[in-house]
Write an enzyme that holds these catalytic residues in place. Sequence first.
Site, short mmCIF file in Angstrom:
data_model
loop_
_atom_site.label_atom_id
_atom_site.label_comp_id
_atom_site.label_asym_id
_atom_site.label_seq_id
_atom_site.Cartn_x
_atom_site.Cartn_y
_atom_site.Cartn_z
N ALA A 125 0.84 -1.19 0.00
CA ALA A 125 0.00 0.00 0.00
C ALA A 125 0.87 1.23 0.00
O ALA A 125 1.98 1.22 0.55
CB ALA A 125 -0.92 0.02 1.21
N ASP A 126 0.37 2.29 -0.63
CA ASP A 126 1.07 3.58 -0.61
C ASP A 126 0.42 4.56 0.35
O ASP A 126 1.06 5.49 0.81
CB ASP A 126 1.09 4.17 -2.02
CG ASP A 126 2.10 3.46 -2.90
OD1 ASP A 126 3.21 3.98 -3.06
OD2 ASP A 126 1.79 2.37 -3.41
N ARG A 127 -0.87 4.38 0.63
CA ARG A 127 -1.55 5.21 1.62
C ARG A 127 -2.80 4.49 2.09
O ARG A 127 -3.51 3.88 1.30
CB ARG A 127 -1.90 6.58 1.04
CG ARG A 127 -2.40 7.56 2.10
CD ARG A 127 -2.64 8.95 1.53
NE ARG A 127 -1.46 9.55 0.95
CZ ARG A 127 -1.14 10.84 1.07
NH1 ARG A 127 -1.91 11.65 1.77
NH2 ARG A 127 -0.07 11.32 0.49
#
Length: 300
Positions: free
Chosen positions: A188-190
């Site tokens: 995940a990036d955010r």
Amino acid sequence: MALESLRYRRGSLEVLNQRLLPGQLRYERVGGVERAWGAIRDMEVRGAPAIALLGCLSLAVELAAGAGPSEDLGALEEFVGQKLGFLLSARPTAANLGREAERLRAFVRQRVETPGVTPEQLRESIIEYIEGLLEKDRRDNRSIGAHGASHILGRVPGGGPVTLLTHCNTGTLATAGYGTALAVVVGADRVAANGDVANKIGTFQLAVAARHMGIPFYVAAPSSTCDPTLASGRLIPIEERPGTELTHLGGVLLADPEVDVWNPAFDVTPHELITGGIITEWGVFAPSELCRALAERGEH
């Protein structure tokens, strides 16, 4: 020997140019923040943890070389803040760099307010703080893998074999050299406050398919990826990449030169599709509980 996304020693930093893989294995020198900004923006480095580390380490390299004011604490603090602000403009979706920048600013403020601290001591303490992020990344990655493996294997009757599908760059090249998703499905990036997750394009489709087939769907991410300031995934800024990434290959045009291209780099997976949970260095959480649990631990 595992590939390293970054190579660092005091005053020296190299990044593996992932745009050249698998044809070339080339490490390139990063002499400071401006070069790191370019590597982040052009996706020479990928994976939210690695992006954060490259940005912070590039600042450490500049400071080790004597960049910035040397006689005034406030001026040095302002210098660090400006460099971090510039790095944050490189890519908007990944949360880790923003989180680490926030923590670094708080650390610098605390040191500036400490009686008797000299500019040189402040400079040295900032470098040491940033260097500590490397080992912290490796510890967190191992914890994520251990928590994920334990949780997934615990759901398998009789301890039988497990088949896992990973998506996005979740191994050593996404971090400082270990990897976050060694025992889970996606990175995940955010992560928004309600558990919605932004990750590389294709994540949403996999989540839908997993839900339809009754297969547990997990996200693996360090706690720094959680962004409690965003109520839901609808508010996550989605980076758009140049259209030439889809219309050209090796400099050769593969499409009609007048074709319109929309090239978002990420999609958002709603929290209700994350049926297995979100795995962090602190354990496995239901998506809706993650940010609250981290806040109780003092992580946000």
